[in-house]
Design a protein around this motif. Structure first.
Motif, PDB file in Angstrom:
ATOM      1  N   TRP A 261     -14.427  -6.671  -3.384  1.00 57.84           N
ATOM      2  CA  TRP A 261     -13.886  -5.736  -2.381  1.00 57.84           C
ATOM      3  C   TRP A 261     -13.679  -4.350  -2.999  1.00 57.84           C
ATOM      4  CZ3 TRP A 261     -13.075  -4.325   2.389  1.00 57.84           C
ATOM      5  CH2 TRP A 261     -12.059  -3.408   2.677  1.00 57.84           C
ATOM      6  N   LEU A 262     -13.091  -4.314  -4.208  1.00 55.44           N
ATOM      7  CA  LEU A 262     -12.825  -3.012  -4.847  1.00 55.44           C
ATOM      8  C   LEU A 262     -14.123  -2.323  -5.271  1.00 55.44           C
ATOM      9  CD1 LEU A 262      -9.729  -4.049  -7.009  1.00 55.44           C
ATOM     10  CD2 LEU A 262      -9.697  -2.528  -5.037  1.00 55.44           C
TER      11      LEU A 262
ATOM     12  N   SER B 256      -7.856  -0.390   4.487  1.00 55.83           N
ATOM     13  CA  SER B 256      -7.678  -0.728   3.078  1.00 55.83           C
ATOM     14  C   SER B 256      -6.698  -1.897   2.857  1.00 55.83           C
ATOM     15  CB  SER B 256      -7.277   0.521   2.307  1.00 55.83           C
ATOM     16  OG  SER B 256      -7.371   0.284   0.945  1.00 55.83           O
TER      17      SER B 256
ATOM     18  N   TRP C 134     -15.499   4.475   2.348  1.00 55.53           N
ATOM     19  CA  TRP C 134     -14.929   5.115   1.154  1.00 55.53           C
ATOM     20  C   TRP C 134     -15.737   6.338   0.729  1.00 55.53           C
ATOM     21  CZ3 TRP C 134     -10.152   4.229   0.382  1.00 55.53           C
ATOM     22  CH2 TRP C 134      -9.589   2.970   0.572  1.00 55.53           C
TER      23      TRP C 134
ATOM     24  N   TYR D   5       0.821  -1.209   0.000  1.00 50.90           N
ATOM     25  CA  TYR D   5       0.000   0.000   0.000  1.00 50.90           C
ATOM     26  C   TYR D   5       0.858   1.263   0.000  1.00 50.90           C
ATOM     27  CZ  TYR D   5      -4.637   1.971   0.633  1.00 50.90           C
ATOM     28  OH  TYR D   5      -5.828   2.617   0.430  1.00 50.90           O
TER      29      TYR D   5
ATOM     30  N   GLU E  64      -7.561   4.744   7.046  1.00 50.64           N
ATOM     31  CA  GLU E  64      -7.345   4.040   5.771  1.00 50.64           C
ATOM     32  C   GLU E  64      -6.366   2.879   5.952  1.00 50.64           C
ATOM     33  OE1 GLU E  64      -5.365   6.451   2.894  1.00 50.64           O
ATOM     34  OE2 GLU E  64      -5.744   5.065   1.232  1.00 50.64           O
TER      35      GLU E  64
ATOM     36  N   ILE F  67       1.631   1.987  -3.549  1.00 45.52           N
ATOM     37  CA  ILE F  67       0.487   2.688  -4.154  1.00 45.52           C
ATOM     38  C   ILE F  67       0.609   4.184  -3.889  1.00 45.52           C
ATOM     39  CG2 ILE F  67      -2.009   3.095  -3.858  1.00 45.52           C
ATOM     40  CD1 ILE F  67      -2.386   0.108  -3.429  1.00 45.52           C
TER      41      ILE F  67
HETATM   42  N1  GLU Z   1      -5.937   4.359  -2.593  1.00 47.75           N
HETATM   43  C1  GLU Z   1      -6.268   3.017  -2.953  1.00 47.75           C
HETATM   44  C2  GLU Z   1      -5.714   2.688  -4.320  1.00 47.75           C
HETATM   45  O1  GLU Z   1      -5.585   3.563  -5.129  1.00 47.75           O
HETATM   46  C3  GLU Z   1      -7.744   2.825  -2.898  1.00 47.75           C
HETATM   47  C4  GLU Z   1      -8.152   1.446  -3.269  1.00 47.75           C
HETATM   48  C5  GLU Z   1      -9.587   1.129  -2.928  1.00 47.75           C
HETATM   49  O2  GLU Z   1     -10.478   1.938  -3.193  1.00 47.75           O
HETATM   50  O3  GLU Z   1      -9.822   0.041  -2.389  1.00 47.75           O
HETATM   51  O4  GLU Z   1      -5.394   1.577  -4.593  1.00 47.75           O
END
Ligand code: GLU
Length: 465
Positions: A412-413, A389, A270, A165, A385, A168
């Motif tokens: 999940w997404l 996440s 979210w 993460y 987060e 990311i």
């Molecule tokens: N910041 C995360 C990403 O860009 C969010 C992912 C999500 O919405 O689960 O991967």
């Protein structure tokens, strides 16, 4: 050489394994960098999209009005999180994760090149569509590969996903700075200090190049660091014969149900969190005092606070999960971590309520609230987060039956798909409902949901066993 105790006896097998297992496999770092470049590309283009849409054609944009631009932006950021359901299904049954990542990456690079190729609405729609499709192939599968580096219940998983993460967020921290600077500054055509035309296309070009770097890296090094992981669809063997066709057991069905329940709670997380790009930005622009020692902080810079906090706090969380998992009673449970996240996102919004109270409902736009409120909001949101996440990605990889792992990663997404649409509607009510009502309302709902999740923790944990 095998590890030995002080008295010369070899360590018990399990002790030796735990010791060795502290380190993460190098494959994690390959996935880290691949995802970092992909997210660089995604957030880079996303960061300049609204400006590109709303700037007049003659100035290098597409000349949409603000509401059409908001609509296009909302649909795009929503639908990129819908297609992972399709990409996940195809990967589980036909493609395997590695091929899906290649298809997704190449499709997205073509999408970015399409945006770069021509300043036209046709190129825009084709480009966005390709990005939506490509992300569907890429995103659930790269996350899934992280989980596959470990055995099903390896205690390092939450920590591994937290490190991933951070990749990311390194991508999303630098992306708006680089693509934005190219688009708005370096490639802008200026005359006498005045901008005649912006270089948005070059921002998209940088995003395309980022995507290609990620793909080259992944495809060149995957064999070395991932071996055969993700080469074949979960349901088939090397020769293409079906290996996973048994119906789900009762236990597996329960675990899948937990994934759906927690995903449903996370929609609210979210929807609150994504206010960063909408209502929080609008509030920041109009009502937060951005003046620091005579310098006015640009509104867009506040978007880098979240990835900045993720990258700085990420190592703390990665270590914390490992440390907690070594306690006698083990790590916090997934519903506990997610329940805490919902409560923390509420605390973040309470800081915004603090900002509204500080202004005391003044009509006067020159009365501003302190920037500290906003910084604390982003701080609490990031802590939340990090408890939700990466933990969610890890949870899906632990609870999914092998034949459904990528599809369930898509499920999940998809929380972000619904959340982006709902979040957009909430943000659009900011003026009609009022700041106090919107920020206070979000705080109340997420706080309550967090408490509910903490209350049903035991029941969910039982279903997850
Ligand atoms: N910041 C995360 C990403 O860009 C969010 C992912 C999500 O919405 O689960 O991967």
């Amino acid at each position: 050489m095998s590890e030995v105790k002080k008295n010369g006896e070899p360590l018990e097998d399990s002790q030796a394994t735990v010791h060795k297992k502290e380190k993460h496999p190098p494959g994690l770092y390959l996935l880290f960098f691949t995802e970092m470049w992909e997210r660089f590309s995604y957030y880079g283009m996303r960061g300049i999209l609204t400006l590109y849409l709303t700037t007049a054609f003659i100035s290098g944009g597409l000349g949409f009005d603000a509401s059409s631009a908001a609509m296009i932006y909302g649909c795009f950021t929503g639908f990129v999180y819908f297609t992972p359901l399709i990409g996940g299904y195809l990967s589980d049954n036909y493609l395997g994760q590695r091929k899906a990542i290649l298809i997704g990456g190449v499709t997205m690079a073509i999408g970015q090149f399409t945006l770069f190729s021509s300043q036209s609405r046709t190129a825009l729609y084709i480009g966005l569509l390709l990005l939506i499709l490509g992300n569907g192939f890429f995103k659930p599968n790269i996350s899934n590969l992280v989980g596959q580096l470990y055995t099903k219940n390896d205690p390092r998983k939450d920590s591994a996903f937290t490190i991933f993460y951070m990749g990311i967020n390194i991508g999303s921290f630098f992306a708006p700075l680089i693509c934005g600077t190219l688009a708005e500054n370096w490639m802008a055509v200026k005359e006498g200090g005045q901008v005649i035309s912006y270089g948005y296309r070059y921002g998209f070009l940088a995003a395309a190049i980022g995507m290609i770097i990620g793909q080259l890296l992944f495809n060149a090094l995957a064999q070395k660091y991932l071996g055969d992981i993700g080469k074949y669809p979960a349901t088939k063997d090397k020769t293409g014969h079906v290996v996973e066709n048994k119906p789900l057991t009762k236990k597996e069905k329960q675990r899948v149900t937990v994934i759906f329940i927690l995903t449903a709670f996370c929609v609210f997380f979210w929807a609150a969190f994504e206010q960063a790009g909408t209502s929080l930005t609008i509030y920041t622009k109009d009502f937060i005092n951005r003046n620091v020692g005579g310098f006015e902080i640009p509104v867009s810079w506040f978007q880098s606070l979240n990835p900045f906090f993720v990258v700085t706090l990420g190592p703390v969380f990665a270590a914390l999960w490992v440390k907690l998992s070594k306690r006698e009673k083990g790590d916090l449970t997934v519903p506990q971590k997610m329940g805490m996240a919902l409560v923390l996102v509420a605390v973040g919004f309470l800081c915004m309520v603090g900002a509204v109270l500080q202004r005391g409902g003044a009509e006067d736009m020159t009365v501003k609230a302190s920037v500290i409120w906003l910084i604390f909001t982003y701080f609490f949101h990031t802590v939340a987060e990090l408890s939700l996440s990466p933990v969610g990605l890890s949870m899906v990889s632990k609870l999914s039956p092998p034949k459904l792992t990528s599809l369930l990663m898509g499920v999940w997404l998809s929380a972000s798909f619904i959340a982006n649409l709902v979040g957009g509607v909430i943000a659009s009510k900011l003026d009609s409902f009022g700041h106090m009502q919107i920020f206070g309302g979000i705080a109340a709902v997420t706080f309550l949901l967090g408490l509910i999740l903490l209350t049903v923790n035991k029941k969910l944990v039982k279903m997850m066993e």
